[in-house]
Design a protein around this motif. Sequence first.
Motif, PDB file in Angstrom:
ATOM      1  N   GLY A  12       2.180  12.951 -12.057  1.00 55.63           N
ATOM      2  CA  GLY A  12       1.779  11.686 -12.646  1.00 55.63           C
ATOM      3  C   GLY A  12       2.312  10.451 -11.952  1.00 55.63           C
ATOM      4  N   CYS A  13       2.747  10.560 -10.711  1.00 54.95           N
ATOM      5  CA  CYS A  13       3.369   9.436 -10.008  1.00 54.95           C
ATOM      6  C   CYS A  13       2.396   8.309  -9.656  1.00 54.95           C
ATOM      7  CB  CYS A  13       4.073   9.921  -8.751  1.00 54.95           C
ATOM      8  SG  CYS A  13       2.951  10.428  -7.428  1.00 54.95           S
ATOM      9  N   SER A  14       1.119   8.608  -9.566  1.00 51.74           N
ATOM     10  CA  SER A  14       0.054   7.637  -9.259  1.00 51.74           C
ATOM     11  C   SER A  14       0.027   7.153  -7.814  1.00 51.74           C
ATOM     12  CB  SER A  14       0.093   6.437 -10.205  1.00 51.74           C
ATOM     13  OG  SER A  14      -0.097   6.850 -11.533  1.00 51.74           O
ATOM     14  N   ALA A  15       0.734   7.803  -6.921  1.00 55.13           N
ATOM     15  CA  ALA A  15       0.678   7.425  -5.504  1.00 55.13           C
ATOM     16  C   ALA A  15      -0.747   7.539  -4.978  1.00 55.13           C
ATOM     17  CB  ALA A  15       1.626   8.297  -4.679  1.00 55.13           C
ATOM     18  N   CYS A  16      -1.478   8.537  -5.431  1.00 55.42           N
ATOM     19  CA  CYS A  16      -2.867   8.725  -4.997  1.00 55.42           C
ATOM     20  C   CYS A  16      -3.735   7.549  -5.414  1.00 55.42           C
ATOM     21  CB  CYS A  16      -3.429  10.029  -5.534  1.00 55.42           C
ATOM     22  SG  CYS A  16      -3.369  10.212  -7.337  1.00 55.42           S
ATOM     23  N   LEU A  17      -3.480   7.009  -6.606  1.00 50.90           N
ATOM     24  CA  LEU A  17      -4.254   5.881  -7.103  1.00 50.90           C
ATOM     25  C   LEU A  17      -4.003   4.625  -6.267  1.00 50.90           C
ATOM     26  CD1 LEU A  17      -3.742   6.310 -10.961  1.00 50.90           C
ATOM     27  CD2 LEU A  17      -5.562   7.248  -9.526  1.00 50.90           C
ATOM     28  N   VAL A  18      -2.760   4.402  -5.913  1.00 51.19           N
ATOM     29  CA  VAL A  18      -2.410   3.248  -5.089  1.00 51.19           C
ATOM     30  C   VAL A  18      -3.051   3.380  -3.708  1.00 51.19           C
ATOM     31  CG1 VAL A  18      -0.516   2.018  -3.966  1.00 51.19           C
ATOM     32  CG2 VAL A  18      -0.286   2.768  -6.343  1.00 51.19           C
ATOM     33  N   ALA A  19      -2.945   4.546  -3.099  1.00 52.12           N
ATOM     34  CA  ALA A  19      -3.531   4.757  -1.771  1.00 52.12           C
ATOM     35  C   ALA A  19      -5.036   4.536  -1.805  1.00 52.12           C
ATOM     36  CB  ALA A  19      -3.209   6.158  -1.269  1.00 52.12           C
ATOM     37  N   CYS A  20      -5.668   5.008  -2.849  1.00 53.35           N
ATOM     38  CA  CYS A  20      -7.119   4.864  -2.984  1.00 53.35           C
ATOM     39  C   CYS A  20      -7.522   3.400  -3.127  1.00 53.35           C
ATOM     40  CB  CYS A  20      -7.614   5.679  -4.169  1.00 53.35           C
ATOM     41  SG  CYS A  20      -9.404   5.656  -4.345  1.00 53.35           S
ATOM     42  N   SER A  21      -6.847   2.663  -3.979  1.00 57.10           N
ATOM     43  CA  SER A  21      -7.201   1.250  -4.172  1.00 57.10           C
ATOM     44  C   SER A  21      -6.936   0.431  -2.906  1.00 57.10           C
ATOM     45  CB  SER A  21      -6.461   0.651  -5.368  1.00 57.10           C
ATOM     46  OG  SER A  21      -5.083   0.537  -5.130  1.00 57.10           O
ATOM     47  N   LEU A  22      -5.913   0.814  -2.159  1.00 59.66           N
ATOM     48  CA  LEU A  22      -5.650   0.132  -0.887  1.00 59.66           C
ATOM     49  C   LEU A  22      -6.785   0.389   0.104  1.00 59.66           C
ATOM     50  CD1 LEU A  22      -1.822   0.756  -0.484  1.00 59.66           C
ATOM     51  CD2 LEU A  22      -2.958  -1.470  -0.797  1.00 59.66           C
ATOM     52  N   ASN A  23      -7.300   1.627   0.126  1.00 57.69           N
ATOM     53  CA  ASN A  23      -8.404   1.951   1.028  1.00 57.69           C
ATOM     54  C   ASN A  23      -9.684   1.228   0.620  1.00 57.69           C
ATOM     55  OD1 ASN A  23     -10.054   3.558   2.999  1.00 57.69           O
ATOM     56  ND2 ASN A  23     -10.896   4.333   1.093  1.00 57.69           N
ATOM     57  N   LEU A  24     -10.030   1.302  -0.652  1.00 53.30           N
ATOM     58  CA  LEU A  24     -11.313   0.753  -1.108  1.00 53.30           C
ATOM     59  C   LEU A  24     -11.335  -0.767  -1.233  1.00 53.30           C
ATOM     60  CD1 LEU A  24     -12.265   3.346  -3.867  1.00 53.30           C
ATOM     61  CD2 LEU A  24     -13.259   3.128  -1.588  1.00 53.30           C
ATOM     62  N   PHE A  25     -10.216  -1.357  -1.662  1.00 55.55           N
ATOM     63  CA  PHE A  25     -10.205  -2.786  -1.957  1.00 55.55           C
ATOM     64  C   PHE A  25      -9.103  -3.573  -1.250  1.00 55.55           C
ATOM     65  CE2 PHE A  25     -12.402  -0.819  -5.519  1.00 55.55           C
ATOM     66  CZ  PHE A  25     -13.514  -1.629  -5.626  1.00 55.55           C
ATOM     67  N   GLU A  26      -8.281  -2.886  -0.466  1.00 57.87           N
ATOM     68  CA  GLU A  26      -7.164  -3.515   0.228  1.00 57.87           C
ATOM     69  C   GLU A  26      -6.226  -4.240  -0.744  1.00 57.87           C
ATOM     70  OE1 GLU A  26      -8.783  -5.893   3.383  1.00 57.87           O
ATOM     71  OE2 GLU A  26      -9.328  -4.117   4.548  1.00 57.87           O
ATOM     72  N   GLU A  27      -6.037  -3.617  -1.915  1.00 54.72           N
ATOM     73  CA  GLU A  27      -5.084  -4.159  -2.875  1.00 54.72           C
ATOM     74  C   GLU A  27      -4.412  -3.030  -3.649  1.00 54.72           C
ATOM     75  OE1 GLU A  27      -7.030  -5.783  -6.780  1.00 54.72           O
ATOM     76  OE2 GLU A  27      -8.363  -6.358  -5.141  1.00 54.72           O
ATOM     77  N   CYS A 110     -15.257   7.660  -4.694  1.00 54.52           N
ATOM     78  CA  CYS A 110     -14.515   8.258  -3.573  1.00 54.52           C
ATOM     79  C   CYS A 110     -15.395   8.310  -2.332  1.00 54.52           C
ATOM     80  CB  CYS A 110     -14.090   9.679  -3.964  1.00 54.52           C
ATOM     81  SG  CYS A 110     -13.307  10.610  -2.631  1.00 54.52           S
ATOM     82  N   ASP A 111     -14.855   7.829  -1.207  1.00 52.10           N
ATOM     83  CA  ASP A 111     -15.576   7.921   0.057  1.00 52.10           C
ATOM     84  C   ASP A 111     -14.964   8.986   0.974  1.00 52.10           C
ATOM     85  OD1 ASP A 111     -13.243   6.716   0.907  1.00 52.10           O
ATOM     86  OD2 ASP A 111     -14.211   4.896   1.655  1.00 52.10           O
ATOM     87  N   LEU A 112     -14.086   9.796   0.396  1.00 50.31           N
ATOM     88  CA  LEU A 112     -13.453  10.931   1.084  1.00 50.31           C
ATOM     89  C   LEU A 112     -12.610  10.498   2.292  1.00 50.31           C
ATOM     90  CD1 LEU A 112     -13.540  13.895   0.252  1.00 50.31           C
ATOM     91  CD2 LEU A 112     -15.262  14.282   1.988  1.00 50.31           C
ATOM     92  N   CYS A 113     -11.906   9.382   2.140  1.00 46.79           N
ATOM     93  CA  CYS A 113     -11.081   8.884   3.245  1.00 46.79           C
ATOM     94  C   CYS A 113      -9.861   9.768   3.488  1.00 46.79           C
ATOM     95  CB  CYS A 113     -10.649   7.445   2.981  1.00 46.79           C
ATOM     96  SG  CYS A 113      -9.354   7.269   1.727  1.00 46.79           S
TER      97      CYS A 113
END
Length: 135
Positions: A12-27, A110-113
């Motif tokens: 439940g650390c949410s690191a995946c969520l942060v990485a994803c939002s950085l890829n998709l929206f640069e935030e 998801c764009d499978l980055c």
Amino acid sequence: MRLYADSSKCCGCSACLVACSLNLFEENNPKKAALRVVPHFPEPGNYELKVCTQCGECAQVCPTGAIQRNERGAYFVDAALCDLCGACETVCPEGVMFVVPEMSEHSWKCDLCGDCVLVCGMNVLWIAEPSTQAA
């Protein structure tokens, strides 16, 4: 190719969520990630990861053709074509197609980055062909 998740390993650390939002929206905004960590507490006391299976149902119902395939075979949203109609969000069987006008000018998925896979310290996520489910 598609993204797989072994929810039994998720902390439940949410690191995946942060990485994803950085890829998709640069935030750094976990609410703008294209996957979800769903807590199940107090019982059974674990997390469930919801990820895109690249099933293509979103692309099939998109009236503007905004959802297309990239070079890896993953569906992505062409922001210039998306009119935020919400048809894609309604049909997503995993609940990971997002249309939130207050947060974005286009839908997202998801764009499978693979950025979520790289940051997951628990080896919860991996990318493989649909017929291959071993991590």
